[in-house]
Design a protein around this motif. Structure first.
Motif, short mmCIF file in Angstrom:
data_model
loop_
_atom_site.label_atom_id
_atom_site.label_comp_id
_atom_site.label_asym_id
_atom_site.label_seq_id
_atom_site.Cartn_x
_atom_site.Cartn_y
_atom_site.Cartn_z
N LEU A 105 -5.00 -0.18 0.30
CA LEU A 105 -5.23 0.33 1.64
C LEU A 105 -6.35 -0.44 2.33
N TRP A 121 0.83 -1.22 0.00
CA TRP A 121 0.00 0.00 0.00
C TRP A 121 0.86 1.27 0.00
N ARG A 122 1.92 1.28 0.82
CA ARG A 122 2.78 2.47 0.88
C ARG A 122 3.48 2.73 -0.45
N LYS A 166 -0.08 3.31 -3.02
CA LYS A 166 -1.06 4.32 -2.59
C LYS A 166 -2.45 4.11 -3.20
#
Length: 224
Positions: free
Chosen positions: A16, A7-8, A11
């Motif tokens: 998420l 997720w990081r 994005k």
């Protein structure tokens, strides 16, 4: 961890959502495992000493205060002086205009409460617990049907007599601003008000009635 890294990096909302779902699942599993562990430990306690030791760990009792030669009078004098110093920095209030017509509305008494009213207030308050509470607040809320009649009687008696129960009053205690600070210096302390949960319940009820009266009669200051 891999879901968080993904997720990081991307994005993306979908990544998420997956990360939050896995985190929520892990948290639920952890809480269930912790509950089962203590449930088994309590049921299998060989004696009262072990049982009380387990409960003491669950209640997360505050650590003892660091050793210090400071007395209650030292703290009282210090905080009174500090309050006076802060107050002196404000400008004097404007003189009252005697030409103003005083408002004739008044609040002759507080309205008595029903058991349902008190029950709603108890359940709506955040279950915070302080060292003055005899039992954890979440446990008090869980057994509220048994204590609400007595609490309702106490609150209504307080309204009728105009007396605040002494046992409900807050306790002011000095706490170090940081654990690493020198406990011998008064400047390193801040006063903290400890409020029992039942005291918060009574204050909440009084606040609701006062706020309603002030609002209905347009008595609140515009800056309030």
């Amino acid at each position: 961890m891999s879901a968080e890294r993904k997720w990081r990096k991307s994005k993306e909302p979908a990544d998420l959502g997956l990360y939050q779902s896995l985190l929520s699942s892990f948290s639920a599993d952890f809480s269930f495992a912790k509950t089962q562990y203590y449930h088994t430990k309590i049921n299998n306690s060989p004696d009262s000493r072990t049982l009380f030791k387990t409960f003491s760990a669950l209640l997360c009792l505050p650590s003892p205060s660091p050793a210090s030669d400071l007395t209650a009078d030292d703290f009282a004098s210090f905080f009174v002086k500090k309050t006076t110093t802060i107050s002196s920095q404000f400008s004097a209030p404007l003189p009252f205009d005697h030409g103003q017509t005083p408002d004739t509305c008044s609040l002759p008494s507080f309205s008595l409460l029903s058991e349902d009213d008190v029950s709603k207030v108890m359940s709506s308050n955040h279950p915070t617990t302080c060292p003055l509470d005899p039992i954890p607040t979440h446990l008090l809320q869980a057994i509220s049907p048994s204590v609400v009649p007595t609490l309702t009687h106490i609150i209504n008696s307080s309204f009728i007599t105009g007396t605040f129960p002494a046992v409900f009053k807050a306790c002011i205690t000095p706490l170090l601003k940081k654990p690493t600070l020198n406990p011998a210096l008064l400047d390193n302390y801040r006063p903290v008000s400890l409020l029992p949960f039942i005291d918060k319940t009574l204050e909440h009820v009084v606040c609701n009635q006062l706020s309603s009266f002030l609002t209905q009669n347009n008595l609140l200051d515009s800056n309030q």
